[in-house]
Design a protein around this motif. Sequence first.
Motif: not given
Length: 249
Positions: A84, A98, A100, A205-206, A208, A212, A215-216, A219
């Motif tokens: 990250v 991806a 946040t 960020g992470i 992609k 998903d 990433a969620q 976030h």
Amino acid sequence: MTDTGTIAINPAIRAAFAPTGTLRASINLGNPILANPGDGVTPGGVSVDLARELAALLELPLELVVFDTAGKSVAAVESGQADVGFFAIDPVRGADIAFTAPYVLIEGCYLVKDDSPLTHNEQVDDPALRVVVGKGSAYDLYLTRELQHATIVRAPSSPAVVDVFLAEQADVAAGVRQQLQLDADRLGGLRLLGERFMVIQQAMGIAKARGDEAAQVLHAFVEAAKARGLVDAALARHGVQGASVAPPA
């Protein structure tokens, strides 16, 4: 997901975040608003504090992977050298990362010599002018798109911008308001143009490729950190001025 206690963590999520078994956080020392060298061994700052909170949530050991520029920090996450990172949101970086929602907002400004005829941002995009930015920084990416006439000169890192600006006898330096003001106070004979030319949205960020769900979770973690006052407390703890906590997403 309104607080970190409601973010569901399972083995699959841990594996997505940390395939090595250790959460490796990419830390960019080129942005003094968010990170600093600390004691010379372990860095400190807002991004380091958030990395520790995330590692605690995931119940994983933490490794700080330290870089001197944003470009290197981004590349580490893209390549899998880190898991990250803490970046300014930008569409170029968003191809593989991806993001946040932002957790901190920072102003980007221009600096000139006291005797410069420039007084407004609109005067900067002139074919006769050279603008110095940190290579690979959010300012570099943004101004590369926005400036149609001025020449961009890239310093090796954001903290080196003003020194390169003076050494190259360039016309404008671009960067974080606070860093530019510190350099102006340190060196004298320099001034900031009054208005900002952009607002930097600092996010986590992470890659992609991590999926998903990861990433969620990231976030949700950032939104919880803002809501619980963790970001505001970190800014205060590290004496950061001129940056504000981003509103809820």
